[in-house]
Design a protein around this motif. Sequence first.
Motif, short mmCIF file in Angstrom:
data_model
loop_
_atom_site.label_atom_id
_atom_site.label_comp_id
_atom_site.label_asym_id
_atom_site.label_seq_id
_atom_site.Cartn_x
_atom_site.Cartn_y
_atom_site.Cartn_z
N ASP A 132 0.82 -1.22 0.00
CA ASP A 132 0.00 0.00 0.00
C ASP A 132 0.85 1.27 0.00
O ASP A 132 0.33 2.37 0.00
CB ASP A 132 -0.99 0.01 1.18
N GLN A 133 2.18 1.08 0.01
CA GLN A 133 3.09 2.23 -0.03
C GLN A 133 3.84 2.22 -1.35
O GLN A 133 3.77 1.26 -2.10
CB GLN A 133 4.12 2.14 1.09
N PRO A 155 -4.02 6.00 0.82
CA PRO A 155 -3.48 7.29 1.24
C PRO A 155 -1.96 7.32 1.38
O PRO A 155 -1.36 8.40 1.34
CB PRO A 155 -4.17 7.56 2.58
N LYS A 156 -1.31 6.14 1.52
CA LYS A 156 0.16 6.15 1.71
C LYS A 156 0.92 6.04 0.39
O LYS A 156 2.15 6.15 0.37
CB LYS A 156 0.57 4.98 2.61
N ALA A 157 0.22 5.76 -0.71
CA ALA A 157 0.91 5.52 -1.98
C ALA A 157 1.13 6.80 -2.77
O ALA A 157 0.41 7.79 -2.60
CB ALA A 157 0.09 4.53 -2.81
N THR A 158 2.14 6.77 -3.63
CA THR A 158 2.35 7.82 -4.62
C THR A 158 1.76 7.32 -5.92
O THR A 158 2.14 6.25 -6.40
CB THR A 158 3.87 8.07 -4.82
N ARG A 184 -1.56 14.40 -4.99
CA ARG A 184 -1.28 12.97 -4.82
C ARG A 184 -0.94 12.25 -6.12
O ARG A 184 -0.44 11.13 -6.09
CB ARG A 184 -2.51 12.28 -4.20
#
Length: 305
Positions: A132-133, A155-158, A184
Amino acid sequence: MVEQRPRVVSGIELWRWRNQAMQAAIANDISPYEVDWLLQEIAGLDRLALCLESFKDLSGIPMAMSLIDLEELWQRRLRDRLPAQYIAGITPWRQFKLMVSSAVLIPRPETECLIDLAVAAISQSEAIPPLDQGHWVDLGTGSGAIAIGLADALPKATIHAVDYSTAALEIAQANAQNLGFAERIHFAQGSWWEPLTSLKGQFSAMVSNPPYIPTETVATLEPEVMKHEPHLALDGGADGLDDIRHLIEVSSSYLRPGGVWLIEMMLGQADTVRELLQNQGSYCNIQIHSDLEGIERFALAYVNP
Ligand code: GLN
């Protein structure tokens, strides 16, 4: 000077327009409910006001376009089969309202499942750091739907969003901006992975709804699709699999070990896609998932750890 057409109409005027538009819809084999959907989007009326016809008594209804322009576009709906979403310039997709124009494919309800499959794929993985990152990409983003869905769910990913069409990227960027995801999502113009070579081997996941319709089939699609939606987003070559084959071939060098490969495809392509993934040799845990109609619509695989 360009003449400004009035954008405020009386309730009675709009009521008359709605009645004749609904009759014309029925006569042309188009659902009359499209008229009410357009009036919700363009005149800001709610469903109850439409059901009860209570808007008829309003003295002034502000519209996003003049009644003359709406009538002109509605005639194109009837005569040219212009999709209603291109008239309103908007489509609902997941919890969002996305801007659309004929530069982008209208995001389909079945494509919404890709986001849930991506989220489920993360929880099935024991990769460290967790999937998820890091970098995620939506290849062939079109309206930006998938990229926005991923940005919201992860929400943690680019998130990266790539499209070959600059006109599509403009719409995608406007959608990201309007929905608060501009910070984002990184947008890039180019063919598939091409603009992302500097991040080779680093992606946690790739998600794509590539063109997958065989060239000869494109001509047989309903006129709303065939005449108005971008063929660049539909036509997948002779057997429809040109772009999916490319994505199978090159993606394993862009994804990190254990990274996720996830695409949408067409009825009848699942067996071939599974075989192509198996034969490529870099993928494991290959899964085929159905859409809500029960059609084998999605292929998911992990790059060998
Ligand atoms: N699902 C789209 C259609 O029904 C096709 C999208 C695509 O080719 N990726 O026309």
